[in-house]
Design an enzyme around this catalytic site. Structure first.
Site, PDB file in Angstrom:
ATOM      1  N   HIS A   1      39.359  38.401  36.621  1.00 27.45           N
ATOM      2  CA  HIS A   1      39.657  39.836  36.632  1.00 27.45           C
ATOM      3  C   HIS A   1      40.356  40.223  37.937  1.00 27.45           C
ATOM      4  O   HIS A   1      41.335  40.982  37.935  1.00 27.45           O
ATOM      5  CB  HIS A   1      38.368  40.670  36.546  1.00 27.45           C
ATOM      6  CG  HIS A   1      37.630  40.560  35.265  1.00 27.45           C
ATOM      7  ND1 HIS A   1      36.279  40.298  35.223  1.00 27.45           N
ATOM      8  CD2 HIS A   1      38.021  40.697  33.982  1.00 27.45           C
ATOM      9  CE1 HIS A   1      35.874  40.286  33.964  1.00 27.45           C
ATOM     10  NE2 HIS A   1      36.925  40.513  33.184  1.00 27.45           N
TER      11      HIS A   1
ATOM     12  N   LYS B   1      28.758  44.996  23.087  1.00 32.89           N
ATOM     13  CA  LYS B   1      28.232  44.182  24.182  1.00 32.89           C
ATOM     14  C   LYS B   1      26.975  44.794  24.773  1.00 32.89           C
ATOM     15  O   LYS B   1      26.889  46.003  24.967  1.00 32.89           O
ATOM     16  CB  LYS B   1      29.278  44.040  25.302  1.00 32.89           C
ATOM     17  CG  LYS B   1      30.490  43.238  24.921  1.00 32.89           C
ATOM     18  CD  LYS B   1      31.418  43.073  26.109  1.00 32.89           C
ATOM     19  CE  LYS B   1      32.639  42.252  25.750  1.00 32.89           C
ATOM     20  NZ  LYS B   1      33.527  42.070  26.900  1.00 32.89           N
TER      21      LYS B   1
END
Length: 161
Positions: free
Chosen positions: A19, A43
């Site tokens: 990321h 999630k």
């Protein structure tokens, strides 16, 4: 008017070196980059949205053209609200492309003023995902090569079983 603002959305649970690589590269391409922690109802997250925002902020103090925020709405609406012209999506493998392509088409339909740009990850991050980090850390494994040093201890303290 052309926008020089881009949005990099994700769940970032937790932020990884992959990321961070995308953040640094996207920050070079745009005048302003908004890293936005989004809600993914599919999630179950280990860190709260506020904690994820703080973890990202700790890792990006070297970048003066980014802001880190949280949103629990639609990405297309968020992009419109922020007057962003681009959404940045990182791709690790071909398997990521199909889902991200569907999302890009959907966001374009909901907000025709925003374009989705795909950045491919560096080879050393192709296998890396937050879910893998969570799993390894929860089983006592070493994730030091997967997450930024500045937040490593925080991640281990939260995730180790």
């Amino acid at each position: 008017m052309k926008s020089k603002t881009a949005i990099y959305p994700g769940s970032f649970d937790p932020i990884t070196l992959g990321h961070l690589d995308i953040i640094h590269r996207a920050a070079k391409l745009f005048d302003r980059l908004i890293v936005v922690v989004m809600v993914n109802p599919a999630k179950k997250c280990a860190f709260s949205p506020e904690e994820r925002v703080e973890l990202i902020k700790k890792c990006t103090t070297d970048l003066d053209n980014i802001t880190v925020e949280f949103s629990d709405g639609l990405l297309a609406d968020y992009a419109k609200e922020k007057q962003a012209g681009a959404i940045i999506k990182g791709l690790r493998a071909l398997s990521d492309f199909e889902y991200e392509f569907q999302m890009a088409l959907t966001n374009s339909k909901l907000n025709p003023d925003v374009e989705t740009l795909f950045l491919t990850t560096k080879a050393e991050n192709m296998y890396l995902s937050s879910s893998m980090v969570r799993q390894i850390a929860s089983m006592g494994g070493d994730v030091s090569g997967f997450v930024p040093d500045i937040i490593h201890k925080q991640i281990i303290n939260r995730l180790k079983g």
